[in-house]
Structure formats: C-alpha cells, structure tokens
Design a protein around this motif. Sequence first.
Motif, mmCIF file in Angstrom:
data_model
loop_
_atom_site.group_PDB
_atom_site.id
_atom_site.type_symbol
_atom_site.label_atom_id
_atom_site.label_comp_id
_atom_site.label_asym_id
_atom_site.label_seq_id
_atom_site.Cartn_x
_atom_site.Cartn_y
_atom_site.Cartn_z
ATOM 1 N N ALA A 1 13.442 10.487 7.217
ATOM 2 C CA ALA A 1 13.283 11.170 5.923
ATOM 3 C C ALA A 1 13.575 10.150 4.827
ATOM 4 O O ALA A 1 14.415 9.268 4.996
ATOM 5 C CB ALA A 1 14.249 12.344 5.845
ATOM 6 N N GLY A 2 12.865 10.268 3.728
ATOM 7 C CA GLY A 2 13.064 9.303 2.653
ATOM 8 C C GLY A 2 12.122 8.129 2.778
ATOM 9 O O GLY A 2 11.095 8.217 3.457
ATOM 10 N N PRO A 3 12.486 7.002 2.162
ATOM 11 C CA PRO A 3 11.550 5.867 2.167
ATOM 12 C C PRO A 3 11.551 5.117 3.498
ATOM 13 O O PRO A 3 12.573 5.029 4.168
ATOM 14 C CB PRO A 3 12.096 4.975 1.047
ATOM 15 N N SER A 4 10.384 4.626 3.847
ATOM 16 C CA SER A 4 10.261 3.723 4.995
ATOM 17 C C SER A 4 9.061 2.826 4.727
ATOM 18 O O SER A 4 8.288 3.072 3.788
ATOM 19 C CB SER A 4 10.086 4.499 6.302
ATOM 20 N N GLU A 5 8.945 1.808 5.540
ATOM 21 C CA GLU A 5 7.832 0.868 5.362
ATOM 22 C C GLU A 5 7.248 0.478 6.715
ATOM 23 O O GLU A 5 7.928 0.560 7.739
ATOM 24 C CB GLU A 5 8.310 -0.407 4.652
ATOM 25 N N ILE A 6 6.008 0.070 6.679
ATOM 26 C CA ILE A 6 5.399 -0.561 7.860
ATOM 27 C C ILE A 6 5.044 -1.992 7.452
ATOM 28 O O ILE A 6 4.362 -2.187 6.434
ATOM 29 C CB ILE A 6 4.134 0.177 8.330
ATOM 30 N N TRP A 7 5.551 -2.925 8.216
ATOM 31 C CA TRP A 7 5.216 -4.337 7.972
ATOM 32 C C TRP A 7 4.215 -4.783 9.028
ATOM 33 O O TRP A 7 4.370 -4.495 10.212
ATOM 34 C CB TRP A 7 6.455 -5.229 8.092
ATOM 35 N N VAL A 8 3.229 -5.532 8.597
ATOM 36 C CA VAL A 8 2.248 -6.104 9.520
ATOM 37 C C VAL A 8 2.230 -7.611 9.317
ATOM 38 O O VAL A 8 2.150 -8.078 8.181
ATOM 39 C CB VAL A 8 0.832 -5.533 9.270
ATOM 40 N N TRP A 9 2.315 -8.342 10.406
ATOM 41 C CA TRP A 9 2.269 -9.795 10.304
ATOM 42 C C TRP A 9 1.611 -10.383 11.539
ATOM 43 O O TRP A 9 1.331 -9.659 12.499
ATOM 44 C CB TRP A 9 3.676 -10.363 10.095
ATOM 45 N N SER A 10 1.376 -11.675 11.504
ATOM 46 C CA SER A 10 0.691 -12.345 12.604
ATOM 47 C C SER A 10 1.655 -13.344 13.242
ATOM 48 O O SER A 10 1.812 -14.462 12.742
ATOM 49 C CB SER A 10 -0.560 -13.069 12.072
ATOM 50 N N PRO A 11 2.306 -12.958 14.341
ATOM 51 C CA PRO A 11 3.339 -13.829 14.919
ATOM 52 C C PRO A 11 2.820 -15.219 15.292
ATOM 53 O O PRO A 11 3.539 -16.202 15.174
ATOM 54 C CB PRO A 11 3.782 -13.058 16.171
ATOM 55 N N TYR B 1 0.860 -1.184 0.000
ATOM 56 C CA TYR B 1 0.000 0.000 0.000
ATOM 57 C C TYR B 1 0.899 1.238 0.000
ATOM 58 O O TYR B 1 1.750 1.394 0.868
ATOM 59 C CB TYR B 1 -0.883 0.003 1.246
ATOM 60 N N GLU B 2 0.729 2.068 -0.987
ATOM 61 C CA GLU B 2 1.557 3.267 -1.106
ATOM 62 C C GLU B 2 0.822 4.448 -0.471
ATOM 63 O O GLU B 2 -0.274 4.803 -0.908
ATOM 64 C CB GLU B 2 1.811 3.588 -2.587
ATOM 65 N N VAL B 3 1.435 5.021 0.551
ATOM 66 C CA VAL B 3 0.849 6.201 1.194
ATOM 67 C C VAL B 3 1.268 7.433 0.408
ATOM 68 O O VAL B 3 2.451 7.734 0.302
ATOM 69 C CB VAL B 3 1.312 6.310 2.659
ATOM 70 N N ARG B 4 0.296 8.107 -0.135
ATOM 71 C CA ARG B 4 0.615 9.259 -0.990
ATOM 72 C C ARG B 4 1.028 10.470 -0.179
ATOM 73 O O ARG B 4 1.901 11.218 -0.580
ATOM 74 C CB ARG B 4 -0.602 9.596 -1.859
ATOM 75 N N ASN B 5 0.364 10.676 0.938
ATOM 76 C CA ASN B 5 0.680 11.856 1.733
ATOM 77 C C ASN B 5 0.775 11.479 3.209
ATOM 78 O O ASN B 5 -0.233 11.443 3.916
ATOM 79 C CB ASN B 5 -0.394 12.937 1.536
ATOM 80 N N PRO B 6 1.993 11.210 3.687
ATOM 81 C CA PRO B 6 2.134 10.804 5.092
ATOM 82 C C PRO B 6 1.720 11.891 6.075
ATOM 83 O O PRO B 6 1.589 11.617 7.266
ATOM 84 C CB PRO B 6 3.632 10.506 5.225
ATOM 85 N N ALA B 7 1.515 13.106 5.591
ATOM 86 C CA ALA B 7 1.048 14.161 6.494
ATOM 87 C C ALA B 7 -0.411 13.930 6.871
ATOM 88 O O ALA B 7 -0.883 14.428 7.886
ATOM 89 C CB ALA B 7 1.200 15.525 5.846
ATOM 90 N N ASP B 8 -1.156 13.167 6.055
ATOM 91 C CA ASP B 8 -2.517 12.786 6.426
ATOM 92 C C ASP B 8 -2.460 11.603 7.382
ATOM 93 O O ASP B 8 -1.398 11.016 7.592
ATOM 94 C CB ASP B 8 -3.317 12.388 5.179
ATOM 95 N N SER B 9 -3.598 11.258 7.914
ATOM 96 C CA SER B 9 -3.638 10.068 8.768
ATOM 97 C C SER B 9 -4.481 8.996 8.082
ATOM 98 O O SER B 9 -5.366 9.311 7.289
ATOM 99 C CB SER B 9 -4.216 10.410 10.135
ATOM 100 N N TYR B 10 -4.192 7.754 8.417
ATOM 101 C CA TYR B 10 -4.833 6.638 7.721
ATOM 102 C C TYR B 10 -5.296 5.581 8.701
ATOM 103 O O TYR B 10 -4.683 5.376 9.750
ATOM 104 C CB TYR B 10 -3.840 5.987 6.748
#
Lengths: 188, 108, 170
Positions: free
Chosen positions: A147-157, A32-41
Amino acid sequence: MRRALVLAALLLLPERLAVAHTPGKLLASTPYEVRNPADSYALFGVFHTGAERFVVKLAHATRFAAPVEIFVPHVDELRRHRPAYAVVGPGLPAPSAAELAALPAPLPAGWGAEVELNQVTPRPVLFESIMRRFYWTSEPLAVVFPAGPSEIWVWSPAKTTGKFGLGFGVEEGGGYLAALDDWSLYAY
Amino acid sequence: MARVMQRPHGMRLPTFVGGITAAFAAACWGFPVDQSTECAAYVRCIEAIDRAASAASGTPQVTDLDRYQDGGACWGNPELGKGCTTSCRRALDRLRAREPALPVECAP
Amino acid sequence: MRTSAIARPLLAVLLAATAARADPPDECATAPARFTIAVPAEVTVVGLTYGLRPEVAYRPGALGSASRLRLAVGVLDGPDQLFVPLSLGYRAMFRGRQRVQPAVGAGVELQHRLVSDYPAVRQYGVYVEVGVGIAATPRLAFGLMVAIDVMLYGGPGAGLGPRVFASWRL
C-alpha cells in the motif's frame, strides 16, 4: 427478437478484443507514473547504452497482488538481451546479497525489493496474440505490491542494448488502441 | 449434422453467418476457465500471511487478491489463466525458498 | 531493404495496369476457365511478415458466374516468426467481362506461427477480403486485395494484410 440477439452477440466481439494491456512508452530520463494500478499495462522502452535505469512509479491505497514480467522481442540480435526488473517499496522482502548487488541503485531506507534477474533457462517464449509477436520473457511472477508508493526499476545487468517490454496486471485495460500512437515501438 | 446446421426458416444469410460466428467466438474464446490449483494455493498462502501479520502487528493487513481469486480477471480466458498460473507457481516457489517460517497454508 | 521488397510488387502492378490500359483485352475479358491461380505478395501489418500467399480459385457455376471457391496457403517471413496461413473461403468477382473487376470474399483461416524454440502457435478464425483486379489479357490479371482476419481460437487478435497479385486463368 432473434436478430436482436445475434446483433447483441456480435457487439460483444469488439469488447473482447479491447481487453488488453494498456500500452505505454518508457523513457530512462523520466519516470513513468501509473495512474491506475488496477489496470494492466505493457510499457515498452529501449536500452540505447545499456546503462540506463527505467523507473515506473505506482501508488495504491491497498496492498495488491499482480503478475509482472519483462520481455524482449524474439529476434536474433536480442538473443543475449535479458533486462532485469525489481519491484521496490516499503514492506517488500529484503533482497538477498546477490540481488542487492545486482540492483542498479541503492534501496531507499526501509524499502525492500522483489528482484527478477530474468535468468530462467531455457529462455521462455511468449506469443502475444493482440500484436501477434513472439517475445522472450522472464515468465510472469505474482508480486504483492505494498500500500502506498512503490516503484518498478528496469535495468540491463549485462549492459546489453535493445527493446524491451514490461508487463503487469492481467490485461484489464482497454486502451490498446493507444499503440497506434507509436506503432513501430510496439509492433516491430 | 446437416440438420443442425440448417439455416432457420426466415433467417437471412448475413444474420445466420453472424450468429454462427458469434457463437463460435463465444464458445472458443470468450469462455472463462476455472481457477488453477496453483493460484488457489497462492491465494490461501497470501491470506494466511495477512492473517499472521495482522495478529502480530495488531493492525489489519489485507492484500487485494481479486485478480487471482475464483472468478477474477485471471480466469477470463485460457491464455490469461496460463500466465496467471505460472505467476502463482513462481511466487509460491520463491516464498517457500526465501521464508523459513511460512504459515502452514503455504506448504506444498 | 524490406521497404523495397514491398514496393517492388506494387510498382510491378502499377506498370502492368498501365500496360493493360494501352493494350485493351478482347471484348470478352474472361477466358472460359474454371480455375484461376494467383500469386499474391503480402505484408501483414499486425505481426510483421512478408511473403507469398499462392491461391487457387474455382468457379463452380456457369461462365459469367461471380462465385469462386478459394484455397490459399501462404509462407511469410518476419523478424520474429515464420507465418503459414491456410485459407478456405468464398469470393465474389464482379464485372468479369470488364477490365476492372472488383472482388469481395470471406472464409475461414488457420494460421500457423513458428519460431525456432517454441511449439507452433495455431490460431483459427475468419477473414474478409476486398479488392480489385485489372485484366491485362483475357487470362492474365493484376490487382490489389486487402484482407482483415479475426482469430477466435488459439489467442484472440485481428490482423490486416494488403496484397498485390498476378492471376492466371487456366
């Protein structure tokens, strides 16, 4: 004049109502690409096998701090469903050995991670007043995104299955009506 | 009380009811809240970390803390404030547990 | 199973309305009663719950007056919560001597939402309602109402609740 003031006050009500997370749908197959991280999701997905990894990609010009939390619907069948998340990117802290072992994929070279294994007990509860639903939540955590690229990973341990939601930001979006596009995912 | 609630002369009922509703909404729901002490401490700590990192690397490091600062999005209403305060408290706890050499501004 | 729980009252109202059409009420469709009780079955669309919201309406004016004071307490269950709303408001019921009786209303509402491991959530706000009743006999009516509520304190939000009802003039 008095009537104009009252009308203006009433017109403010929808604006207040519109301040909510922007909803989105997470798929394990597509980041999922977040277009504007200044918004909340508030991004919702479903673990069908428990082995999936959901990825959210962000890119921001500057370092910024925002709250992040993961939650699952407060229903009996999801009582043991405790998905985890990690914010990963360059400049983030090195995870502990236990956190590193829990990650669902190796960290890219030079990247760190802020890992939330969602183990708080007793399990915190969240009431979300726009959709009027109760969730079990990891509790929000302030994370400094690089700053720059980052990611959030979600998984089910524990490889549990079921719905989950990932929230970040402070309800600064206005697109909550997009929830109507996929009402059952967000609402029930 | 009855005097206060008396409908102003010449105002139609829908306007009166609408005005009361809007005022009630603004009073109960729309008022912002003050920045919490937890988030004030978090902001101070991250700013101090930024200053230390800038000094060490020679490159300015600035974290956008707008949401958490006084007057930021966190403080738009009590519900938001509660979530932000929890997030600040947890982040500070983590920083203190993980980083042995934090700036003094991050001390409890 | 939940769908049938929703569909059954709707079907009952349709059948009742059909029966009423076949057997018209007396010339005066309104019994001279000050109190009306109703048992609406409701589904809340935002924050899914379903259940009953019994109400009592009082006619303060003369026979034929449209004005009613309404008090309702609901108990509605859902996948994640028990919903207990308490409403107090005004309702105007028009065409009281006719078979089809439109109604509109507004008022204040206190909503309780309960789960097992969290303190009860209390929200305060306002509601508006619109609907129609169909008189089957001078005392008995069936109908459909739709209510929209806006919570102003205790967590902002808006909800929608369609309900079918059977009402009885005491």
